[in-house]
Write a protein that holds these residues in place. Sequence first.
Motif, PDB file in Angstrom:
ATOM      1  N   LYS A 208       0.823  -1.217   0.000  1.00  0.00           N
ATOM      2  CA  LYS A 208       0.000   0.000   0.000  1.00  0.00           C
ATOM      3  C   LYS A 208       0.851   1.259   0.000  1.00  0.00           C
ATOM      4  N   LYS A 227      -5.169   9.550   1.334  1.00  0.00           N
ATOM      5  CA  LYS A 227      -5.679   8.446   0.499  1.00  0.00           C
ATOM      6  C   LYS A 227      -4.672   7.312   0.461  1.00  0.00           C
ATOM      7  N   SER A 230      -3.821   0.603  -3.010  1.00  0.00           N
ATOM      8  CA  SER A 230      -3.320  -0.763  -2.813  1.00  0.00           C
ATOM      9  C   SER A 230      -2.892  -1.340  -4.148  1.00  0.00           C
ATOM     10  N   ASP A 233      -5.248  -2.470  -7.101  1.00  0.00           N
ATOM     11  CA  ASP A 233      -6.452  -1.640  -7.240  1.00  0.00           C
ATOM     12  C   ASP A 233      -6.362  -0.792  -8.497  1.00  0.00           C
ATOM     13  N   SER A 235      -7.801   2.539  -8.240  1.00  0.00           N
ATOM     14  CA  SER A 235      -7.916   3.939  -7.848  1.00  0.00           C
ATOM     15  C   SER A 235      -7.562   4.124  -6.378  1.00  0.00           C
ATOM     16  N   TRP A 236      -7.386   5.383  -6.018  1.00  0.00           N
ATOM     17  CA  TRP A 236      -7.107   5.757  -4.647  1.00  0.00           C
ATOM     18  C   TRP A 236      -8.358   5.597  -3.794  1.00  0.00           C
ATOM     19  N   ARG A 237      -8.143   5.263  -2.515  1.00  0.00           N
ATOM     20  CA  ARG A 237      -9.257   5.184  -1.572  1.00  0.00           C
ATOM     21  C   ARG A 237      -9.064   6.212  -0.486  1.00  0.00           C
ATOM     22  N   ASP A 238     -10.172   6.836  -0.072  1.00  0.00           N
ATOM     23  CA  ASP A 238     -10.081   7.796   1.035  1.00  0.00           C
ATOM     24  C   ASP A 238      -9.923   7.060   2.351  1.00  0.00           C
ATOM     25  N   GLU A 297      -6.367   0.644   8.768  1.00  0.00           N
ATOM     26  CA  GLU A 297      -6.343   2.018   8.238  1.00  0.00           C
ATOM     27  C   GLU A 297      -6.863   3.024   9.250  1.00  0.00           C
TER      28      GLU A 297
END
Lengths: 424, 160
Positions: A208, A227, A230, A233, A235-238, A297
Motif C-alpha cells: 500500500k 488516500k 493498494s 487496485d 484507484s485511490w481510496r479515502d 487504516e
Amino acid sequence: MNSLGRILEFGYYSILLYSIFNSILNKEKKKSIEEASAAIFSDDLMVEIVSWLPVKYVMQLRCVNKFFNTLVFDPHFIQMHLSKSTQNLQLSFTSFENNSADFTKSEDWDSRWITLSIPDLLLQNTVTISHLSDSYYRLSRSPHYRWVIGSCNGLLCVYGNSWPDQYLYFWNPAMRKESKRIPLFFDIYINRNFDFSFGYDNSTQTYKVVAFYVELNSDSNPKSVVKVFSLGDNSWRDVQCLPLVPLYCLLGINDFHNEGMHFNGTINWFALDDINLDRSAAALDRCVILSLDLSTETYTKLLLPRGLDKVPAGYPPNLVVLMDCLGFCHDFDKTHFVIWQMKDFGVQESWLQLFKISYENFARENLLPLYLSENGDTLVLGNDRHREAFIYNCRDNKVEKIKIADRTNWELGNYYVESLVSTD
Amino acid sequence: MAQEASSSTSSKTISLKTGDGEIFEIEASAAKQMKTVQRLIDDLGDDITIPLHNVFSKELPKIIEYYKKDITGEITKDFEAEFVKDLNDDEVKVLFLAANYLDANKLFEFLSQNIADRLESKSVEYVRKYFGVENDFTPEEESKLREERAWSFRGIKEDE
C-alpha cells in the motif's frame, strides 16, 4: 596328461570367462549405483537450490523449461526466495550527477538508484555499490523527475513527474519490471505539505501507498486529505484524516528522510501532540509518534519515552528502523546524537536509549543511523547533505569513513532486498 | 588414572551400511543430525547395523566427516569452503541428494547454497543437463524468451 591338460585348459577358460562376466556384472551394478546416485532432482529439490540464486540468475533460468518459466509467479516460491534474499540486506541511495554548471537547477540533475551491500560492508569491509554505471537504474533525467518513495520486500514505489503529469508507480528493479502509472490526486507544487509512504499490510498481503497533503491555515485547524492506493487496485481510496499534523509539515521541512517510516505493517510520523500547538513550541517532549495501521487504516498515538530531554526542533528527530524495531534519533545540545529504540511496539515502557554518541568522533553533525548490526556492535551512519557516511564500532569507539560514490551527491534511501514480488 | 570417555550414550557409535554393502561407524550424536538415520534407529534399535539403501560408500564418509565437525561445533566458513573445494559439480550433486535422503538439514542447506553458487556462472543448457530436465519450449519460444531477458544474460560465462 592330455585330458588333464584339457581339464585345466577348460578350467582356465571358465575362470577367465567367469571373471569377465563378473566384471561386466559389477560394472552394471556400479552403473546402476551411479544412476541411483545421479537420481533426477525432484521439483522440490530444484526449487530449493534455485531459491538461493540472485534474481538475475532466476530470470535466466526461466529459459530452462516451462516449469522454471512460471516458477517466478508461484507465491510460495516468491516467499521462499524472499526469505533467503533478506540475508543480503542492502541500503539504497539515490545518486545525483549534475549536467550543467548551474547546481541550483534541479532539472539539470541526473539521478540514479544505487545500492550498497551490508554483508560486504560488515563482513568483508568492502563498499560494494551496484548499478552506478547502469543506465537502466536511472531515475530522473530532465525533464522527467523521479524519486523513490519507499522500498518493501524488493518492490519500490516511485513518484514521477513528467510535466504536467504527476504519478506514482511500482518498480521491481531486480526483475526489471514496472507497473502502470497511477495518477496523483494532487499537485505537489501547489499542496506543498505532502508525504508519500510505502508499506506492506500483512493481514491482506497487500502493498500500500499512503499519500496525503495538509493545508495549514493560520486561522483554522489544519486540514488533511489522506488516500491509500493498494497494489492491484485501480484507484485511490479515502481514509481518515490525520488526527495530528506531522512535525515536518508544521516546520515546513521537505527533507526526504522525513517521510512516514514503514514498520511492520504500520506507517509512522512524528507529530505534535496538540493540533493547536504553536509551531514555535515544537519540542521533542511535546511530540508523539502518529502511527497508521495499514490493515485497519486507523491511527494510534505512540508515546515517546518519559523524561525526554527538552530538545528544540533545531535538527528535527528522525524515525529509524534498527534491529527490527522502530526507534528514533535526535540531536542533543548540538554535541551528541541519541538513538532510542522501542523494543515492544506501542509500549511506552519498552523505550531504551541505545546510544548517546558525541559528534566529535565524526567531525560532522546531523547524522542519520542507517543500519545497526544484529549484535549491536556496528552502526552505519550517513549525512547526505555533506556526502559523508561512516561505520562506527560501538565497542572500541572507532569511526571509519565510507565512500559511497565518487564525485556525485547522494541521498539516503531505505533498506532493500532483491525479490520476485510482482508489480501488478 | 587417565580415563577414556565413558561408555555413556554420548560416545556410542552407530553402524551404517551403505547400498553397496560397506559399513561405516558414526557417533550417536552425529546420527541424531540425520533425521532419517534417527528414525531408523528409533524403529530398529541402536545395536543393529542401519541399512541405507540409497547412500553409497563414495559419499557417506564425506557426510560423516561433516557431522563429526558439526558435533564439536567446529563448522566454520573456512571448513565449509575446504569441504567442497575439490568436489566437482556432479560429486556435490551426489552429496546433496544423499543429504536430502538422510534428512541432514544443515548439510543440505549448505550444499543447496553451494550448488546455487556453482550454477550462477553456468548456461541454461548446463543447468538443464545438471537437473536432468527436458526443454519443452519450441526453438521460436525459447529465442523469444531469451530476447526478452537479454539483460539478465549479460556477463554469462561460456558453457564449460
